[in-house]
Design an enzyme around this catalytic site. Structure first.
Site, PDB file in Angstrom:
ATOM      1  N   ASP A   1       0.859  -1.199   0.000  1.00 18.45           N
ATOM      2  CA  ASP A   1       0.000   0.000   0.000  1.00 18.45           C
ATOM      3  C   ASP A   1       0.889   1.242   0.000  1.00 18.45           C
ATOM      4  OD1 ASP A   1      -2.189   1.619   0.104  1.00 18.45           O
ATOM      5  OD2 ASP A   1      -3.099   0.650   1.845  1.00 18.45           O
TER       6      ASP A   1
ATOM      7  N   GLU B   1      -4.359   2.536  -4.799  1.00 15.98           N
ATOM      8  CA  GLU B   1      -2.906   2.484  -4.645  1.00 15.98           C
ATOM      9  C   GLU B   1      -2.444   1.209  -3.953  1.00 15.98           C
ATOM     10  OE1 GLU B   1      -4.430   4.857  -1.013  1.00 15.98           O
ATOM     11  OE2 GLU B   1      -5.022   4.419  -3.072  1.00 15.98           O
TER      12      GLU B   1
END
Length: 312
Positions: A182, A226
């Site tokens: 992440d 993301e």
């Protein structure tokens, strides 16, 4: 009038030469692809099974080259044998038999382009090496399973692979690890530099990880926004932690130059490995995802692992 006709003829010739060149390129690319069995219909529809080596087996047992997890399929159902450049199919004394073009085979049978192999209610189409149709399916499969922006696998493809590998580990106790990646403070990047900059970062990160971070056997996907996921077959926790740390360092040290702006990017990574306490693939993913959250909570830009995590 004659000059115009001559120009038209020249245009047609140029277009024809262009088409011939494209066809030649397709044929040359097709020659590099191995033969394959294409699943038609059912749960496996569209799946390509490459024909490799000189012998392959198919059946319900997980040690087969082509694993068919269906109760009506025998543990060893049929065998594929390569003789020179040709493939032959042979039934492995299966309970329900193997059919080629609706005919029950009782002896090794040479496969020809377009032959339909049927196992109970599962059908495969034989595509020999160099077949241009195989190339078309490769391209369609690539488009369907690939995130258009980053070139990573899609979430749907990843979930299917996660389920298959998790089942295999349950049956064989084979090592399996999972990394969730992440990007840190990605919203701040979008807010400060714009969404185009964010898209640039995502693509650069994907390229870095794909080229320098993961191995050929690993399955690297963009899971959403993301967040990325990496499935690592035949990999224990120590090895997975090492790979995750390498990826973290690669991202931290990379120069993300967006125009005149140099953007600092880091990532938090969570790692989990398979063990028999994990009930399902969903829980396996949850462990790695929670580890990534822990990495963020501990200050970001680090790797974390939750080996044993109580179900919530």
């Amino acid at each position: 009038m004659d000059e115009q006709a001559s120009n038209n003829d020249s245009t047609v010739i140029i277009q024809a030469e262009g088409i011939e060149k494209q066809l030649a390129e397709v044929e040359n690319e097709a020659k590099t692809r191995p033969g394959a069995l294409l699943a038609i219909g059912g749960a496996l529809n569209g799946t390509l099974f490459d024909l490799k080596g000189t012998e392959m087996t198919a059946g319900r047992s997980n040690n087969n080259s082509i694993y068919l997890e269906f109760t009506s399929v025998s543990r060893a159902h049929f065998k594929l044998i390569k003789v020179k450049s040709d493939w032959f199919i042979q039934d492995s004394q299966s309970k329900n038999g193997t059919y080629v073009n609706n005919n029950l085979i009782k002896a090794p049978t040479q496969l020809k382009r377009g032959d339909i192999i049927k196992v109970v209610n599962i059908a495969f189409k034989y595509l020999p090496q160099g077949d241009s149709e195989r190339l078309a399916y490769d391209r369609l499969t690539y488009i369907a399973n690939t995130d258009g922006h980053t070139g990573c696998f899609t979430k749907c493809y990843f979930n299917n692979q996660l389920n298959e590998h998790f089942k295999k580990s349950c049956l064989t106790d084979q090592e399996l690890s999972l990394i969730i990646l992440d990007l840190d403070r990605f919203k701040n990047i979008n807010d400060q530099f714009g969404h185009d900059a964010g898209d640039f970062i995502l693509k650069e990160v994907a390229d870095i990880v794909r080229v320098e971070g993961v191995r050929d056997q690993d399955i690297f996907a963009r899971f959403g926004g993301e967040e990325f996921a990496i499935l690592l077959p035949k990999t224990n926790l120590t090895q997975a932690m090492g790979i995750a740390e390498r990826i973290r360092v690669l991202i931290e040290n990379y120069s993300f130059n967006y125009g005149i702006e140099k953007i600092s990017v880091t990532a938090s990574l969570g790692v989990a490995d398979y063990n028999k306490d994990i009930a399902c693939a969903k829980d396996f993913f949850k462990r790695a995802d929670n580890a990534a959250y822990e990495a963020k909570a501990l200050g970001r830009n680090q790797v974390s692992s939750l080996i044993f995590l109580a179900d919530s």
